[in-house]
Each structure stands twice: as structure tokens, then as C-alpha cells.
Enzyme design. Structure first.
Site, PDB file in Angstrom:
ATOM      1  N   GLY A  44     -56.853 -32.521 -22.817  1.00 36.88           N
ATOM      2  CA  GLY A  44     -55.704 -32.284 -23.678  1.00 36.88           C
ATOM      3  C   GLY A  44     -55.120 -30.907 -23.448  1.00 36.88           C
ATOM      4  O   GLY A  44     -55.282 -30.315 -22.381  1.00 36.88           O
ATOM      5  N   CYS A  45     -54.449 -30.379 -24.450  1.00 36.66           N
ATOM      6  CA  CYS A  45     -53.772 -29.091 -24.329  1.00 36.66           C
ATOM      7  C   CYS A  45     -54.736 -27.993 -23.903  1.00 36.66           C
ATOM      8  O   CYS A  45     -55.773 -27.780 -24.525  1.00 36.66           O
ATOM      9  CB  CYS A  45     -53.134 -28.725 -25.669  1.00 36.66           C
ATOM     10  SG  CYS A  45     -52.267 -27.145 -25.640  1.00 36.66           S
ATOM     11  N   PHE A  46     -54.384 -27.282 -22.828  1.00 37.26           N
ATOM     12  CA  PHE A  46     -55.309 -26.266 -22.335  1.00 37.26           C
ATOM     13  C   PHE A  46     -55.412 -25.056 -23.248  1.00 37.26           C
ATOM     14  O   PHE A  46     -56.355 -24.266 -23.145  1.00 37.26           O
ATOM     15  CB  PHE A  46     -55.006 -25.828 -20.896  1.00 37.26           C
ATOM     16  CG  PHE A  46     -53.570 -25.587 -20.524  1.00 37.26           C
ATOM     17  CD1 PHE A  46     -52.614 -25.175 -21.428  1.00 37.26           C
ATOM     18  CD2 PHE A  46     -53.168 -25.783 -19.197  1.00 37.26           C
ATOM     19  CE1 PHE A  46     -51.299 -24.937 -21.050  1.00 37.26           C
ATOM     20  CE2 PHE A  46     -51.854 -25.545 -18.803  1.00 37.26           C
ATOM     21  CZ  PHE A  46     -50.920 -25.126 -19.726  1.00 37.26           C
TER      22      PHE A  46
END
Length: 222
Positions: free
Chosen positions: A54-56
Site C-alpha cells: 500500500g501507500c509507502f
């Protein structure tokens, strides 16, 4: 298609009280530092591992909290396009996923433990989605670099799939060929933007959930 996905993300954001990783980035100031192909090989005394979950922004914060992890870089991996940019990755046409490259001390934490952290710090059963972020660039990928790491990844994935995730894991197991460092404003995003709605409503709750699930050593003060 891109417009439709942005509308869907915006609707999900309103329901969550937070914007998506993508829309928050678009509202951040421009940092045109180049995306660079980062050498995967680690310096002497260190090792590297890469994870997409997902979002880093969220992932970077989680792995940086682990004892034995020296540093984490946010970037892109798993795709087929050279020198991807954030905007290009978000078209979902490059094959890349938001990924972190973890530099760690193998005398303090090993690859197997990092794989366990990977599975405890996101939902590997939601195909191409983590929270409000949707698309193949947010898919779950467990990267490996050696035959030994591949065997470890396969074994732990099977164990987690049986014992924790009821056979619903959608995670890809993939050889790490290249890693591209993301634009400068993505690095240490939570540290530099602690008050953003995404951080407050998505990143920090996810971090707290991980800490509650993880029984291993975390750095003092996190």
C-alpha cells in the site's frame, strides 16, 4: 479510467475523513528531484529487503520503527517501465507498486522477521487496495533476492495464509530486480507532515494497529 478512479478515491476519502495517499501527494508542494535507480546491494554489514503493502508513507514509518532497521527508502518496484515517476505509476500502466527498500543489520533482525512484520502491518487479502488507496500500484508484493529468501517467503506466506488469513492472501511473491527511489517529498513523509489528514486518519491508526499485533522489538520512543 484515471478520472473515475480519482472520483472513487475522493468518495472513499470523505467516508474515512481523510484523503488518499495519491490526492494528498498532489496537494503537497512540488519536489522535482529525479527518481533514481537505487543499487539494491547493501553496504558492508547491512542487508536489504523490499516490500510493497500500500501507500509507502505508512510502510516506511512501520519498518523504520523496527530494531535493527537502519534506514528505509520509499520508491517503486515490480514494474516493467524504466525510470517511473509518481504520476506515471499512478496511471496503473507501469506495473510498479509503491515499495520500500529496507536497509537492516542482519545481526539484529533477519529477513524472516521482516517478512512477519510485512504480514502483520497490512491487509494482504484486499487485492490491489489498502484502505482508501486502490489500484495495482497499491498491491501487496513480497520481494526476495536469493533462493533462500524465496523459500522463506513461500514458507511464511503459506503459514500466514493458514493460521491468520484464512486462505485469502493475494500477495505476489516476486524477485527484486530494480528499485527506483521516489521523489524527495515522499521520503519521511509522516515526519514532515504529521498533521495531514491522511497521516492522522490512515497512517497513524495503521501504525498503532501494527504495534498492537507485533510482539517483537521496536525502537525506544515509537
Amino acid at each position: 479510467m484515471m478520472l473515475y478512479r480519482n472520483i472513487a478515491l475522493a468518495a472513499a476519502s470523505l467516508m474515512l475523513g481523510a484523503a488518499s495517499c495519491e490526492t494528498m501527494s498532489q496537494n503537497k508542494g512540488n519536489d522535482n528531484s529525479p527518481v533514481r535507480d537505487v543499487a539494491i546491494e547493501a553496504p558492508a554489514g547491512q542487508a536489504t529487503a523490499a516490500f510493497a503493502e500500500g501507500c509507502f508513507w505508512c510502510t516506511e514509518e512501520i519498518f523504520e520503527a523496527v530494531v535493527g532497521v537502519d534506514s528505509v527508502i520509499s520508491g517503486y518496484a515490480g514494474g516493467h517501465t524504466n525510470n517511473p515517476t509518481y504520476d506515471l505509476v499512478n496511471t496503473e500502466t507501469t506495473g510498479h507498486a509503491e515499495t520500500v527498500l529496507v536497509y537492516y543489520d542482519p545481526a539484529k533482525v533477519n529477513y524472516e522477521e521482516l517478512v512477519k512484520i510485512f504480514y502483520l502491518s497490512h491487509d494482504p487479502t484486499t487485492l490491489n487496495q489498502q484502505g482508501p488507496d486502490r489500484g495495482t500500484s497499491y498491491r501487496s508484493i513480497l520481494f526476495y533476492q536469493t533462493p533462500e529468501e524465496k523459500a522463506t517467503a513461500e514458507r511464511l506466506t503459506a503459514e500466514m495464509n493458514k493460521d491468520r488469513f484464512n486462505g485469502k492472501i493475494t500477495t505476489e511473491l516476486k524477485s527484486l530486480d530494480k528499485f527506483y527511489r521516489a521523489e524527495g517529498y515522499h521520503q519521511d513523509y509522516i515526519e514532515h507532515n504529521p498533521g495531514s489528514s491522511y497521516v492522522q486518519n490512515v497512517s497513524l491508526p495503521r501504525f498503532r494497529k501494527f504495534k498492537a499485533a507485533y510482539g517483537g522489538a521496536l525502537k525506544e520512543g515509537v
